[in-house]
Scaffold this motif. Structure first.
Motif, PDB file in Angstrom:
ATOM      1  N   ILE A 172      37.621   2.206  -2.528  1.00  0.00           N
ATOM      2  CA  ILE A 172      38.857   2.718  -2.208  1.00  0.00           C
ATOM      3  C   ILE A 172      40.092   1.532  -2.470  1.00  0.00           C
ATOM      4  CG2 ILE A 172      40.500   3.338  -0.324  1.00  0.00           C
ATOM      5  CD1 ILE A 172      38.490   5.287   0.264  1.00  0.00           C
ATOM      6  N   GLN A 201      37.455   9.443   2.417  1.00  0.00           N
ATOM      7  CA  GLN A 201      37.816   9.927   1.226  1.00  0.00           C
ATOM      8  C   GLN A 201      38.816  10.893   1.159  1.00  0.00           C
ATOM      9  OE1 GLN A 201      33.860  11.249   0.039  1.00  0.00           O
ATOM     10  NE2 GLN A 201      33.621   9.613  -1.413  1.00  0.00           N
ATOM     11  N   ARG A 202      38.863  11.958   2.266  1.00  0.00           N
ATOM     12  CA  ARG A 202      39.937  12.767   2.532  1.00  0.00           C
ATOM     13  C   ARG A 202      41.367  12.112   2.711  1.00  0.00           C
ATOM     14  NH1 ARG A 202      37.428  15.966   5.581  1.00  0.00           N
ATOM     15  NH2 ARG A 202      38.518  15.163   7.751  1.00  0.00           N
ATOM     16  N   GLN A 255      42.762  10.829  -0.600  1.00  0.00           N
ATOM     17  CA  GLN A 255      43.123  11.692  -1.237  1.00  0.00           C
ATOM     18  C   GLN A 255      44.507  12.235  -0.953  1.00  0.00           C
ATOM     19  OE1 GLN A 255      41.924  12.468  -4.301  1.00  0.00           O
ATOM     20  NE2 GLN A 255      40.216  11.289  -3.951  1.00  0.00           N
ATOM     21  N   ARG A 310      47.270   9.616  -1.814  1.00  0.00           N
ATOM     22  CA  ARG A 310      47.546   9.102  -2.990  1.00  0.00           C
ATOM     23  C   ARG A 310      48.191  10.043  -3.945  1.00  0.00           C
ATOM     24  NH1 ARG A 310      41.858   8.894  -6.514  1.00  0.00           N
ATOM     25  NH2 ARG A 310      43.479   8.156  -8.015  1.00  0.00           N
ATOM     26  N   ARG A 311      48.773  11.322  -3.368  1.00  0.00           N
ATOM     27  CA  ARG A 311      49.797  12.060  -3.964  1.00  0.00           C
ATOM     28  C   ARG A 311      50.917  11.484  -4.385  1.00  0.00           C
ATOM     29  NH1 ARG A 311      48.664  16.725   0.647  1.00  0.00           N
ATOM     30  NH2 ARG A 311      46.489  17.134  -0.040  1.00  0.00           N
TER      31      ARG A 311
END
Length: 518
Positions: A413, A474-475, A478, A481-482
Motif C-alpha cells: 500500500i 485493504q478495504r 480501496q 483511492r476513489r
C-alpha cells in the motif's frame, strides 16, 4: 376433564363392575362347594371382600391421580402464562434503563430529548398494558370500513377518497374474557402518489411497527408493493393477520382462488388460519321491486380470529411488542452514539494526518519505504481508543501502530499510495516542488488509512473481524483511492502541505539570493 379421559373412566368402571360380578358369582359357587368346611368358607369370603376393596381402592386412586395431575397442569400453565410476560417486561425495563444510560452521552440535544421522550412513551405503554391493534394497507382496501365493522358503529367516513385518513385515528374496544383494553388504530393508506402520500405512508409504517397485532387489509391478490412491507413487518416480529376485504365483489370460486394465492404467498411468515376473508361494507343491491337492499357487514370470521388470538396470546403480544420497541430504541441510540464517535474519531485522524505530513515534509526520510512505520502515530491510536471507551497506554498504542505499519508495507500500500499521489500531484503542482511534497502528502494519506482502520477496530470492540487486520486495511485503501476522494485530498494537501513547503522553498531561495548579492 378431556372427553377421552371421561370415556376411559366409564369403560374402566364398567369393566371393573363386570369383573366384580363374575368374581362374586365364581366365588359364591366355590363357597357353596366348600360349605362342608366353615373355616374354608369364611377364608374365601374374606378373600372376596379384600379383592373387591382392592379394586375399588385402585379405581379411586386412579381418579384422584388424574384430578391432581390436571390441577398441576393448570397451575403450571397459569404460572407459565404469568411468568413469560413478566420476564419479557423485565427485559424491556432493563433495556429502557440501558437506553437512558446510552442517551446520556449523546451530544445532540434534539436527538437526546427525542429518544428520552420515546423511552417514556414505551414505559407508559408497559404500565398501561393496552393491546395496540393497527389496521394497515392501501387507501382503497377498505380499512376504515373494517374498523367501523369491528367497532359495531360508524367511527370514520366510508367510501372516502384516497388520502382521507390523514393521521392515525384510534378507537377503544372491550372484548369479553380479556381484561386489557384494545386500541384499534386506522392508519393512512400506503402507496399513495405525491409527497403528501409518501409522508402519510411513512406515518402509517411507524404506527404499524408499534402494533401488538397488525391487520393488513387487501381487496385482491397481493401486489409486490404490498408484499414487501407486509414481509418486512413480519420479519421484525409483528403478529399479523392478512384480511381479504370486499369478498362480496367476487364469486365463491374466485374468492377461494384468491385466498389460496394469498396463503401461498405469505406461507412461512403468516399462518393459513391468519388469512381471513370479510366484507366490511358490502355494496347495496337493487331488488326486482326497485327497493335497495343493504347487506349486513360480514366480519364475523375476523372477529372470531381476533378474539382467539387476543385471548390466547394477548399477554405475550403486549410483552413481545414492548420488548421489541425497547430493543429497537436501544439500537437507534447505539447508531447515534456510533455516528457521534465516528465524527470525533475522524477529527482526530484528520488532525494527525496533517501533523505527520508537516513533520515528514520538513524532514524528509532517506528511504520512502520507511514511511510505512511513520504512517501511524501511537498517540492517535490512544486518542481514538479513548473515544470508544478503551484506555490504552502509549506502549500499547505503539505496538498497534507498528503492527499496522508492517501490514501497510507488506500489502504494497505504501508503494501504491506513492504512485497514486505522485500522479495526482504532478497534475496540480509545479515540477520543482513535487519531489519534496510527495513524502509529506503520502505520510498524511497513509496516516489516514491507518486511522480509519483503527476506527473500525475500536468500533467492533477491538476486533479486526474474520478477515483480520489485512482485510480492514485493504478495504480502507480501496475506499480512499476513489477519484473523487483523491481530488479532494490533493486540494487539501496543496493548501496544508505543498503551499507551506513552496513558501519555505521560495523564502530559502530569496535568502540565498540576498547572500549572493552581499
Amino acid at each position: 376433564m378431556p372427553l377421552s379421559r371421561i370415556v376411559t373412566l366409564i369403560v374402566g368402571l364398567i369393566l371393573i363392575l363386570g369383573l366384580s360380578l363374575w368374581l362374586i358369582d365364581s366365588l359364591s359357587r366355590l363357597y357353596w362347594q366348600l360349605s362342608y368346611s366353615p373355616l374354608l368358607g369364611n377364608l374365601l369370603l374374606l378373600l372376596l371382600v379384600v379383592l373387591i376393596g382392592a379394586l375399588i381402592a385402585a379405581f379411586v386412586y386412579y381418579v384422584l391421580k388424574i384430578q391432581k395431575s390436571e390441577k398441576r397442569s393448570q397451575r403450571k400453565r397459569r404460572v407459565t402464562a404469568a411468568e413469560i410476560p413478566a420476564v419479557k417486561s423485565e427485559a424491556a425495563s432493563s433495556t429502557l434503563q440501558a437506553v437512558r444510560q446510552q442517551v446520556s452521552i449523546i451530544q445532540d440535544e434534539v436527538q437526546r430529548q427525542a429518544l428520552l421522550s420515546r423511552s417514556r412513551e414505551i414505559e407508559a405503554n408497559l404500565a398501561r398494558g393496552e393491546i395496540q391493534v393497527v389496521v394497515f394497507g392501501t387507501g382503497s382496501a377498505g380499512k376504515t370500513s373494517l374498523v367501523n365493522g369491528v367497532m359495531g358503529r360508524m367511527v370514520g367516513r366510508v367510501d372516502a377518497p384516497m388520502g382521507t385518513t390523514q393521521v392515525g385515528e384510534t378507537y377503544c374496544l372491550r372484548l369479553k374474557g380479556l381484561e386489557r383494553k384494545i386500541l384499534i388504530t386506522d392508519t393512512p393508506g400506503i402507496l399513495e402518489a405525491g409527497v403528501a402520500g409518501t409522508e402519510r405512508e411513512q406515518l402509517a409504517r411507524e404506527l404499524a411497527t408499534e402494533a401488538d397485532l397488525l391487520l393488513f387489509v387487501v381487496d385482491n391478490d397481493l401486489r409486490r408493493s404490498e408484499y414487501e412491507p407486509l414481509r418486512t413487518l413480519a420479519e421484525i416480529g409483528k403478529r399479523s393477520l392478512l384480511i381479504l376485504n370486499k369478498i362480496d365483489m367476487y364469486t365463491e370460486e374466485d374468492k377461494e382462488a384468491i385466498l389460496a394465492r394469498l396463503r401461498q404467498r405469505v406461507r412461512g411468515f403468516i399462518a393459513a388460519s391468519d388469512v381471513v376473508a370479510i366484507a366490511a361494507n358490502p355494496e347495496a343491491a337493487q331488488l326486482e321491486n326497485g327497493e335497495i337492499y343493504q347487506p349486513e357487514p360480514d366480519i364475523l370470521p375476523l372477529l372470531r380470529r381476533m378474539a382467539a388470538i387476543l385471548r390466547a396470546e394477548g399477554e405475550d403480544l403486549v410483552a413481545d411488542n414492548i420488548l421489541l420497541q425497547s430493543m429497537r430504541l436501544g439500537e437507534e441510540a447505539r447508531k447515534l452514539i456510533d455516528a457521534q464517535r465516528r465524527r470525533q474519531a475522524d477529527k482526530i485522524v484528520d488532525r494527525f494526518q496533517w501533523i505527520g505530513a508537516g513533520v515528514v515534509s520538513v524532514t524528509p526520510l532517506p528511504m520512502v519505504d520507511l514511511l510505512a512505520t511513520a504512517a501511524v502515530n501511537a498517540q492517535m491510536v490512544v486518542e481514538i481508543g479513548k473515544i470508544y471507551g478503551c484506555d490504552l497506554n502509549l506502549e500499547r498504542g505503539r505496538e498497534l501502530a507498528l503492527s499496522l505499519a508492517k501490514t501497510l508495507a507488506s500489502l504494497g500500500i505504501v508503494k501504491g499510495a506513492i504512485q497514486l499521489l505522485s500522479t495526482a500531484l504532478q497534475l496540480n503542482v509545479a515540477t520543482f516542488i513535487v519531489g519534496r511534497a510527495i513524502q509529506g502528502v503520502t505520510a498524511a494519506y497513509l496516516t489516514r488509512i491507518a486511522g480509519k482502520s483503527f476506527i473500525e477496530y475500536f468500533r467492533h470492540d477491538q476486533d479486526w473481524g474474520d478477515g483480520g487486520m489485512t482485510e480492514v486495511v485493504q478495504r480502507q485503501f480501496q475506499i480512499n483511492r476513489r477519484d473523487e476522494f483523491v481530488k479532494a485530498f490533493i486540494q487539501q494537501a496543496i493548501a496544508r502541505v505543498v503551499k507551506p513547503l513552496q513558501d519555505k522553498v521560495e523564502a530559502l531561495e530569496e535568502n540565498e539570493e540576498l547572500k549572493t548579492e552581499d
